[in-house]
Design an enzyme around this catalytic site. Structure first.
Site: not given
Length: 177
Positions: A16, A35, A52, A54, A56
């Site tokens: 998480g 990234a 990731h 998608d 944000r």
């Protein structure tokens, strides 16, 4: 988090960490999402970056690079780096160091790391850095695994020194260290 706070978020794989890091900056826009990973065409990496992206906010910008120093220094507004483990693997790949003598690998990585740590320390904007916590279990059988584990431990310690807080995420729960 203070306005210029720097936070290192660490934990195991799929603990998480990334979601927690994103929440730390969720009220801010625009955020530069770095990234930090492979510089070669890797479908698994591309799928992870896309997943990731998608989840944000659309105002966040994604930069794919292993040049973390430049990415942090050139960012306008808050920065989220995800993650130091993939950055380390990307640096070792880019420099073709997996089979190099350990001292050569250390020198190359620590030289790049010094710039990253300086950029984080110099940043006036919020910086959140995600990393993996390794070394809590079995000693890797292969040299590359041991090399990676040892170097990432050093990377994590040096980046933590440049940060105001370190957050440990385990099973989606956060402990501020």
């Amino acid at each position: 988090m203070a306005d210029a706070a720097k936070v290192l978020v660490t934990g195991g794989v799929r603990s998480g960490k990334s979601r927690h890091a994103e929440r730390l900056l969720s009220e801010l826009e625009p955020v530069t999402y770095v990234a930090a990973g492979p510089t070669f065409d890797d479908p698994d990496w591309q799928a992870r970056v896309a997943a990731h992206r998608d989840r944000r906010p659309p105002a966040w910008t994604t930069v794919e690079t292993v040049d973390l120093e430049s990415a942090v220094r050139s960012a306008i507004g808050p920065v989220l780096v995800d993650c130091l483990g993939t950055w380390l693997a990307g640096v070792i790949d880019e420099e073709r160091l997996w089979d190099a003598p350990a001292g050569d690998v250390d020198d190359a990585v620590l030289s790049r790391l010094a710039g990253v740590v300086a950029a984080i320390g110099d940043a006036t904007q919020r910086v959140v850095v995600v990393t993996n916590e390794v070394g809590l279990g079995v000693v890797p059988e292969h040299r590359s695994g041991r090399l990676f584990r040892d170097l990432l431990g050093t990377v994590n310690q040096r980046v933590a020194e440049a940060c105001d807080e370190v957050h440990l995420v385990v099973a989606g729960r956060v402990l501020v260290l």
